[in-house]
Design an enzyme around this catalytic site. Structure first.
Site, PDB file in Angstrom:
ATOM      1  N   GLY A 139       0.411   8.533  -5.735  1.00  0.00           N
ATOM      2  CA  GLY A 139       1.831   7.929  -5.710  1.00  0.00           C
ATOM      3  C   GLY A 139       2.322   8.128  -4.377  1.00  0.00           C
ATOM      4  CG  LEU A 140       5.436   5.343  -3.310  1.00  0.00           C
ATOM      5  CD1 LEU A 140       6.909   4.710  -3.705  1.00  0.00           C
ATOM      6  CD2 LEU A 140       5.192   4.726  -1.884  1.00  0.00           C
TER       7      LEU A 140
ATOM      8  CB  ALA B 226       9.418  12.275  -2.043  1.00  0.00           C
TER       9      ALA B 226
ATOM     10  CB  SER C  35      -5.142   7.941  -2.182  1.00  0.00           C
ATOM     11  OG  SER C  35      -4.594   8.547  -3.524  1.00  0.00           O
TER      12      SER C  35
ATOM     13  CE  LYS D 153       1.171  12.303  -3.182  1.00  0.00           C
ATOM     14  NZ  LYS D 153       2.506  11.602  -3.244  1.00  0.00           N
TER      15      LYS D 153
END
Length: 199
Positions: free
Chosen positions: A32-33, A35, A106, A38
């Site tokens: 995920g982006l 912030a 990723s 994760k």
């Protein structure tokens, strides 16, 4: 690539190892982006599983760049190599019977697919967890001030701003962190692991 090498099979089978540990090795790949949540979810999940006496280890994007991947930058080629290495390392951990939690942006689908295929070829579990939050939300969170720097042009190739993020098309688990707290995210992943007999 070296050509004068031979893979040396061990005398302990995966079944023996997994039976001893009373769990199966698997990689839980959080993507995920920046912030999106994760690392926060990964830390809480690791703690939850360890409290259940499960062999668990967390690989975090920033942490790995202090050692194994300290020679890599953030251009596309370096990002691809970063994820290739983590795919290989997480496969080794999963082969040991560990529940391996990776928390990496990723950004490219192809790289995540390569990591998945590495595991599948070795008959090891792999699940993709899309830790999803809208760009407007992660920019508002911005705990490290990275989005602000990226918008000001101080950081090049920043995912979501000046570099792409390719969202998973069919993740095993989709967590929308602007609508769900950390406890519920951990519960969703733990329930998946239990339902699929990894723990």
């Amino acid at each position: 690539m070296a050509t004068n090498i031979t893979f040396h099979e061990g005398s302990v089978s995966a079944i023996e190892r997994f039976d001893l540990l009373k769990q199966k090795g698997i990689t839980v790949w959080l993507t995920g982006l920046s912030a999106s949540g994760k690392s926060t979810i990964a830390c809480a999940l690791e703690q939850h599983l360890l409290h259940q006496q499960k062999f668990t280890y967390r690989l975090d994007g920033d942490n790995v760049r202090f050692g194994l991947n300290k020679d890599l930058g953030f251009d596309e080629k370096s990002r691809v190599e970063n994820i290739r290495r983590i795919g290989e390392v997480s496969k080794l951990f999963a082969d040991s019977g560990c529940i391996t939690i990776t928390a990496f942006i990723s950004p490219y689908c192809a790289d995540r697919q390569i990591a998945r295929e590495l595991h599948e070829k070795a008959n090891l579990g792999f699940i993709e967890v899309f830790v999803d939050a809208p760009l407007s939300v992660v920019e508002q969170r911005d705990p490290k001030g990275l989005y602000k720097k990226a918008r000001a042009g101080e950081i090049k190739d920043f995912t979501g701003v000046s570099a792409p993020y390719e969202a998973p098309e069919n993740p095993e688990i989709h967590i929308e962190t602007d609508q769900c707290d950390v406890a519920h995210a951990v519960e969703a992943i733990a329930e998946y692991l239990t339902a699929h007999h990894y723990i």
